[in-house]
Design a protein around this motif. Structure first.
Motif, PDB file in Angstrom:
ATOM      1  N   SER A 243       0.834  -1.198   0.000  1.00  0.00           N
ATOM      2  CA  SER A 243       0.000   0.000   0.000  1.00  0.00           C
ATOM      3  C   SER A 243       0.873   1.255   0.000  1.00  0.00           C
ATOM      4  O   SER A 243       2.030   1.209   0.431  1.00  0.00           O
ATOM      5  N   PRO A 244       0.312   2.384  -0.441  1.00  0.00           N
ATOM      6  CA  PRO A 244       1.063   3.636  -0.364  1.00  0.00           C
ATOM      7  C   PRO A 244       1.489   3.960   1.076  1.00  0.00           C
ATOM      8  O   PRO A 244       2.609   4.423   1.304  1.00  0.00           O
ATOM      9  N   LEU A 245       0.612   3.692   2.037  1.00  0.00           N
ATOM     10  CA  LEU A 245       0.937   3.988   3.432  1.00  0.00           C
ATOM     11  C   LEU A 245       2.102   3.129   3.915  1.00  0.00           C
ATOM     12  O   LEU A 245       3.009   3.626   4.589  1.00  0.00           O
ATOM     13  N   ALA A 246       2.110   1.858   3.573  1.00  0.00           N
ATOM     14  CA  ALA A 246       3.227   0.993   3.974  1.00  0.00           C
ATOM     15  C   ALA A 246       4.533   1.489   3.355  1.00  0.00           C
ATOM     16  O   ALA A 246       5.579   1.478   4.013  1.00  0.00           O
ATOM     17  N   GLY A 247       4.466   1.951   2.105  1.00  0.00           N
ATOM     18  CA  GLY A 247       5.667   2.501   1.463  1.00  0.00           C
ATOM     19  C   GLY A 247       6.175   3.735   2.179  1.00  0.00           C
ATOM     20  O   GLY A 247       7.380   3.896   2.384  1.00  0.00           O
ATOM     21  N   ALA A 248       5.257   4.605   2.574  1.00  0.00           N
ATOM     22  CA  ALA A 248       5.651   5.823   3.296  1.00  0.00           C
ATOM     23  C   ALA A 248       6.233   5.482   4.662  1.00  0.00           C
ATOM     24  O   ALA A 248       7.198   6.104   5.111  1.00  0.00           O
ATOM     25  N   VAL A 249       5.668   4.473   5.330  1.00  0.00           N
ATOM     26  CA  VAL A 249       6.200   4.036   6.626  1.00  0.00           C
ATOM     27  C   VAL A 249       7.605   3.469   6.427  1.00  0.00           C
ATOM     28  O   VAL A 249       8.529   3.792   7.182  1.00  0.00           O
ATOM     29  N   PHE A 250       7.780   2.638   5.410  1.00  0.00           N
ATOM     30  CA  PHE A 250       9.085   2.047   5.125  1.00  0.00           C
ATOM     31  C   PHE A 250      10.141   3.133   4.921  1.00  0.00           C
ATOM     32  O   PHE A 250      11.265   3.018   5.388  1.00  0.00           O
ATOM     33  N   LYS A 251       9.752   4.217   4.242  1.00  0.00           N
ATOM     34  CA  LYS A 251      10.675   5.323   3.980  1.00  0.00           C
ATOM     35  C   LYS A 251      10.743   6.323   5.133  1.00  0.00           C
ATOM     36  O   LYS A 251      11.485   7.288   5.082  1.00  0.00           O
ATOM     37  N   LYS A 252       9.917   6.097   6.165  1.00  0.00           N
ATOM     38  CA  LYS A 252       9.842   6.984   7.329  1.00  0.00           C
ATOM     39  C   LYS A 252       9.522   8.429   6.919  1.00  0.00           C
ATOM     40  O   LYS A 252      10.072   9.396   7.450  1.00  0.00           O
ATOM     41  N   ALA A 253       8.593   8.564   5.984  1.00  0.00           N
ATOM     42  CA  ALA A 253       8.167   9.861   5.469  1.00  0.00           C
ATOM     43  C   ALA A 253       6.963  10.345   6.277  1.00  0.00           C
ATOM     44  O   ALA A 253       5.812  10.173   5.876  1.00  0.00           O
ATOM     45  N   ASP A 254       7.250  10.949   7.432  1.00  0.00           N
ATOM     46  CA  ASP A 254       6.190  11.323   8.377  1.00  0.00           C
ATOM     47  C   ASP A 254       5.118  12.219   7.776  1.00  0.00           C
ATOM     48  O   ASP A 254       3.930  12.032   8.053  1.00  0.00           O
ATOM     49  N   ASP A 255       5.501  13.196   6.959  1.00  0.00           N
ATOM     50  CA  ASP A 255       4.502  14.091   6.380  1.00  0.00           C
ATOM     51  C   ASP A 255       3.597  13.349   5.405  1.00  0.00           C
ATOM     52  O   ASP A 255       2.398  13.600   5.345  1.00  0.00           O
ATOM     53  N   VAL A 256       4.134  12.397   4.673  1.00  0.00           N
ATOM     54  CA  VAL A 256       3.320  11.587   3.762  1.00  0.00           C
ATOM     55  C   VAL A 256       2.407  10.664   4.566  1.00  0.00           C
ATOM     56  O   VAL A 256       1.232  10.500   4.221  1.00  0.00           O
TER      57      VAL A 256
END
Length: 118
Positions: free
Chosen positions: A74-87
């Motif tokens: 999911s997009p959210l899992a990708g953002a978590v993996f990258k530690k992109a807090d704003d995303v």
């Protein structure tokens, strides 16, 4: 051939966070959930590469924040993996489900010792 080249430009623009270009294309009729050969949407690419403004703009235009790519991510899992807090905040604010996908965003966060914002 021109359409394929334009699609490549769109996916590159999503990866680089070119909000104006991607949003203009969507507003002119490009499907907001257009996918690349791996099932990654414009929103997935924007989210994974840390572009909260573009992620939010696509979500506001109807992009599916829970759409999984061909690997079940999911997009959210990708953002978590990258530690992109704003995303992460942007996606959750637009209704992203932390429990969809494999691994889910929640499982990914736990793996990294993170807590997802509410």
């Amino acid at each position: 051939d021109d359409a394929i080249e334009f699609a490549h430009q769109l996916f590159d623009a999503a990866r680089s966070g070119n909000t104006d270009f991607v949003v203009a294309a969507v507003e002119q009729g490009v499907p907001v959930d257009l996918t690349d050969p791996s099932g990654n949407t414009l929103l997935m690419l924007a989210a994974y590469h840390g572009h909260a403004t573009l992620t939010g703009a696509l979500a506001e235009r109807g992009a599916d924040v829970n759409r999984l790519n061909d690997r079940g991510q999911s997009p959210l899992a990708g953002a978590v993996f990258k530690k992109a807090d704003d995303v992460i905040r942007t996606l959750i604010g637009h209704g992203a489900d932390p429990d969809v996908g494999t691994p889910s965003a929640r499982a990914t966060a736990e793996m990294f010792g993170m807590t997802l914002p509410r």
